[in-house]
Design an enzyme around this catalytic site. Structure first.
Site, PDB file in Angstrom:
ATOM      1  N   HIS A 137     -13.681 -55.763 -13.014  1.00 14.07           N
ATOM      2  CA  HIS A 137     -12.793 -55.408 -14.128  1.00 14.07           C
ATOM      3  C   HIS A 137     -11.849 -54.275 -13.723  1.00 14.07           C
ATOM      4  CE1 HIS A 137     -15.876 -57.613 -16.531  1.00 14.07           C
ATOM      5  NE2 HIS A 137     -14.795 -57.981 -17.210  1.00 14.07           N
ATOM      6  N   HIS A 166      -7.789 -57.758 -12.219  1.00 15.02           N
ATOM      7  CA  HIS A 166      -8.193 -58.589 -13.361  1.00 15.02           C
ATOM      8  C   HIS A 166      -7.229 -58.380 -14.525  1.00 15.02           C
ATOM      9  CE1 HIS A 166     -10.515 -60.449 -16.537  1.00 15.02           C
ATOM     10  NE2 HIS A 166     -10.559 -59.301 -17.192  1.00 15.02           N
ATOM     11  N   HIS A 195      -5.793 -54.926 -21.718  1.00 11.89           N
ATOM     12  CA  HIS A 195      -6.979 -55.411 -22.434  1.00 11.89           C
ATOM     13  C   HIS A 195      -8.299 -54.878 -21.874  1.00 11.89           C
ATOM     14  CE1 HIS A 195      -7.866 -58.164 -19.150  1.00 11.89           C
ATOM     15  NE2 HIS A 195      -8.995 -58.476 -19.768  1.00 11.89           N
ATOM     16  N   ASP A 196      -8.371 -54.511 -20.590  1.00 14.13           N
ATOM     17  CA  ASP A 196      -9.624 -54.003 -20.009  1.00 14.13           C
ATOM     18  C   ASP A 196      -9.427 -52.650 -19.335  1.00 14.13           C
ATOM     19  OD1 ASP A 196     -11.786 -55.553 -20.668  1.00 14.13           O
ATOM     20  OD2 ASP A 196     -11.464 -57.020 -19.071  1.00 14.13           O
ATOM     21  N   ASP A 254      -8.587 -64.299 -20.447  1.00 14.32           N
ATOM     22  CA  ASP A 254      -9.670 -63.453 -19.936  1.00 14.32           C
ATOM     23  C   ASP A 254     -10.618 -64.249 -19.041  1.00 14.32           C
ATOM     24  OD1 ASP A 254     -10.897 -61.014 -19.666  1.00 14.32           O
ATOM     25  OD2 ASP A 254     -12.067 -61.171 -21.514  1.00 14.32           O
TER      26      ASP A 254
END
EC number: 3.1.4.35
Length: 856
Positions: free
Chosen positions: A557, A561, A597-598, A718
């Protein structure tokens, strides 16, 4: 027939009743004035006694004045002016009784009232008062004894003080003074000076004085009772509202004070007030004690509180009521701060006394700032300061009130009212420790955010890796025009085809992290949002670079990614034709959500955050990491140099933030199963439209359905690594598994728990089987439905199926090997058993039985 003078005189002497009646009727002041011939009325005081009619008229006029005027000073002024005329006194004065600091005093209210005076000339302004303590002067003696005094010669009176004469240049010869009482309490003292038509005031003057002062007494009593009623009403309101607000906020002392002070401000009757909070520390830190013990510094010799603490104000809260209302909080105020520089708060904290100063300019004990404190021109005139004491009788602060609104100094009633307020504040300050801890935690959080921003934000040298303005243009990006930056970026960026950013099979394995940043910038240009929404190009570069730095260097992550998810979102919108349902602004927000998002992922999942009692789990109740990623993204966007939304209008900004909220939270797989059925219904609904254009028009206007589709798009993005070509997917799967195993190691060592098989390093060989199960249980539905929804997305589903076959083959191979190992193990066990049986025969044991023969 005429009468001689002697006969008339004899008749009048013999008939006194007739004489009184006749002269009372014919010798009224009006008849005498008319006889004078000059048209000027004769002053009533030219007669020794007033006739009953005139006296009644005068008294009626006084009553009428009292009824028509609510102003005490105006009514008493008229009474004093009439008394001067009747008593033939040179002047009269009114002294009001009050108490300050527990000491009674008399202050001039109406001074030197003469028959021809105007009220404005005799009314004493608060800053010009002459104040008499009760042990000075005849007026003080009258207030003490509560009796009338007639001083026929001041030189022979031991109570006379020439203080006022020296101030005014007036010479006092004789005095007639009386107290105005309200029950047993002195309200005021009225004084007449210097008899004009005699050596001194007579007993008859005393009678007239008292007669007329009955009306003055009534008026002053009404005024005094009205004032007391007003004070008690204010006090009751202060007690009620301050108690309400104090117990409404029990943890944040600033909010407590703000609510209490703001609510009761109208009842405090002052221009400004400040509260100084004292440091409650009783023991010094070791580094402060060492210099004293080593003899390098003198021990503290300054003032201390009654319980022995050094007087240190760690915070001053200044509440401004004059002009524009405001509240100022000054942490760790310097000693020369205007609220502390006079030394009054320190003295109050040291002694615990209530201090009421009527004239700060003339005060000799404390030095207040003489000039204006601010641009408004506000000047300190009078001050009331008192300690704030908690239930342990410790002084925890000092409240200081400045300038009573009517200009008069604070009196006993003000002291009672303010003290009532500080008592409630004293109890509320019991929570200062809690507040202090909260404040420190808040400060630590701000410092931590600043540190994070410093390490994450793209600096001046890093931006040159993408925008080499120093090399090409010889200046910093901030000094360049947008057109210059656009030309430079066009040369630097890789373009859409070099790395296949429009393709579903895009792979980051051959790209450096810096090249991924450039590809991210390229996607914004391909969407056409840079020019349309006026994104400053330097800000865009800084934002992408900062987002890449915001991702931690963990196994899976990480920034790679994050970019892959954004690239898949970009591809779904463009190549997958889903952009037809969304505006440019919405596509802008969706790609940005994919990038963020991460961000700041820790390499562990939500369940681990809860098991380990991570602060994030306490901060966010659900979707723990997703909400943290969202907050981190918003945190970066709140920085002006990184805010790519800075030129959007308010409605546009609210919309993109709303979409980011939905998109990032939607990446929580726990929510995925809740939205599957809704998405499937939308896909089924699309099949009912024969005309694609009609369906696009319909869905474009359906906000809720668009948000559901967007949320499912985020899930597809994702999980998109599972749809990459096998040579890419197999490598990425090992990265995902390695990160899971790292979490499993933490669960085993830190939490002392057995991890689930997916995160158990000891079961790494089961990865293919787990991958097949993950594809069947989670992934297949997403890409199958999207391929039904838009056939352009079919390549993702096809590669998913192909990857499943590969993982299935590996899983079957593993199962076959496992089965072979089990068979070999069983055979080995059988051989061992047989060998053991043969050994027993050789040693004389029983022979094994045979099913085909018998040994005799």
């Amino acid at each position: 027939m005429s009468l001689s003078e002697e006969q008339v005189q004899h008749f009048l002497d013999q008939n006194p009743d007739f004489t009184d009646q006749y002269f009372g009727k014919t010798l009224s002041p009006e008849h005498v004035a008319g006889a004078c011939g000059d048209g000027q009325p004769t002053d009533c005081a030219s007669f020794r006694e007033l006739c009953q009619v005139e006296e009644s008229a005068a008294l009626f006029e006084l009553v009428q004045d009292m009824q028509e005027s609510v102003n005490m000073e105006r009514v008493v002024f008229k009474i004093l002016r009439r008394l001067c005329t009747i008593l033939r006194a040179d002047r009269c004065s009114l002294f009001m009784y009050r108490q300050r600091n527990g000491v009674a005093e008399l202050a001039t209210r109406l001074f030197s009232v003469q028959p021809g005076s105007a009220l404005e000339d005799c009314l004493v302004p608060p800053d010009s008062e002459i104040v008499f303590p009760l042990d000075i002067g005849v007026v003080g003696h009258v207030a003490q004894t509560k009796k009338m005094v007639n001083v026929q010669d001041v030189t022979e009176c031991p109570h006379f003080s020439p203080f006022a004469d020296e101030l005014t240049g007036y010479e006092t010869r004789n005095i007639l003074a009386t107290p105005i009482m309200n029950g047993k309490d002195v309200v005021a003292v009225i004084m007449a000076l210097n008899k004009l038509d005699g050596p001194c005031f007579t007993s008859e003057d005393e009678d007239v004085f008292l007669k007329y002062l009955n009306f003055g007494t009534l008026n002053l009593k009404i005024y005094h009772l009205s004032y007391l009623h007003n004070c008690e009403t204010r006090r009751g309101q202060v007690l009620l509202w301050s108690a309400n607000k104090v117990f409404e906020e029990l943890t944040d002392i600033e909010r407590q004070f703000h609510k209490a002070f703001y609510t009761v401000r109208a009842y405090l009757n002052c221009d400004r007030y400040s509260v100084g909070l004292l440091d409650m520390t009783k023991e010094k830190e070791f580094f402060d004690v060492w210099p004293v013990l080593m003899g390098e510094a003198q021990p503290y010799s300054g003032p201390r509180t009654p319980d022995g603490r050094e007087i240190v104000f760690y915070k001053v809260i200044d509440y401004i009521l004059h002009g524009k209302e405001d509240i100022k909080v000054i942490p760790s105020p310097p000693a020369d701060h205007w609220a502390l520089a006079s030394g009054l708060p320190t003295y109050v904290a040291e002694s615990g006394f209530i201090c009421n100063i009527m004239n700060t300019a003339a005060d000799e004990m404390f030095t207040f700032q003489e000039g204006p404190l601010d641009d408004s021109g506000w000047v300190i005139k009078n001050v009331l300061s008192m300690p704030i004491v908690n239930k342990k009788e410790e002084i925890v602060g000092v409240a200081t009130f400045y300038n009573r609104k009517d200009g008069k100094p604070f009196d006993e009633q003000d002291e009672v009212l303010m003290e009532s307020l500080t008592q409630f504040l004293g109890w509320s300050v019991l929570n200062t420790d809690t507040y202090d801890k909260m404040n420190k935690l808040e400060n630590r959080k701000d410092i931590a955010q600043d540190m994070v921003l410093y390490h994450v934000r793209c600096d001046k040298d890093e931006i040159q890796l993408i925008l080499p303005t120093r090399e090409r243009l010889g200046k910093e990006p901030a000094d360049c025009e947008e057109d210059e930056l656009g030309i430079l970026l066009k040369e630097v960026l890789p373009g859409p085809s070099k790395f296949d950013i429009y393709e579903f099979h895009f792979s980051d394995l051959e790209c450096t992290e810096l090249e991924l940043v450039k590809c991210g910038i390229q996607m914004y240009y391909e969407l056409g949002v840079v020019r349309k929404f006026q994104i400053p190009q330097e800000v865009l570069v800084r934002f992408l670079f900062s987002v890449s730095k915001g991702y931690r260097r963990i196994t899976y992550h990480n920034w790679r990614h994050g970019f892959n998810v954004a690239q898949t979102m970009f591809t779904l919108l463009t190549t997958g034709k889903l952009k037809s349902y969304y505006t440019d602004l919405e596509a802008f927000a969706m790609v940005t959500a994919g990038l963020c998002h991460d961000i700041d992922h820790r390499g562990t999942n939500n369940l681990y955050q809860m098991k380990s009692q991570n602060p994030l789990a306490k901060l966010h109740g659900s979707s723990i990491l997703e909400r943290h990623h969202l907050e981190f993204g918003k945190f970066l966007l709140s920085e002006e140099t990184l805010n790519i939304y800075q030129n959007l209008n308010r409605r546009q900004h609210e919309h993109v933030i709303h979409l980011m909220d939905i998109a990032i939270i939607a990446t929580d797989l726990a929510l995925y199963f809740k939205k599957r059925t809704m998405f499937q219904k939308i896909v089924d609904e699309s099949k009912n439209y024969e005309d694609r254009k009609s369906w696009v028009e319909y869905l474009s206007l359906e906000t809720t359905r668009k948000e559901i589709v967007m949320a499912m798009m985020m899930t597809a993005c994702d999980l998109s690594a599972i749809t990459k070509p096998w040579e890419v997917q197999s490598k990425v799967a090992l990265l995902v598994a390695a990160e899971f195993w790292e979490q499993g190691d933490l669960e085993r060592t830190v939490l002392d728990q057995q991890p689930i098989p997916m995160m158990d390093r000891n079961k790494a060989a089961e990865l293919p089987k787990l991958q097949v199960g993950f594809i069947d249980f989670v992934c297949t539905f997403v890409y199958k439905e999207f391929s039904r929804f838009h056939e352009e997305i079919l390549p993702m589903f096809d590669r998913l199926q192909n990857n499943r076959k590969e993982w299935k083959a590996l899983a079957d191979e593993y199962e076959a090997k496992l089965k072979a190992l089990e068979e070999e193990k069983q055979q080995q066990e059988d051989r061992t058993t047989a060998k053991k049986a043969g050994t027993e025969i050789c040693n004389g044991g029983p022979a094994p039985k045979s099913s085909t023969c018998c040994i005799l």
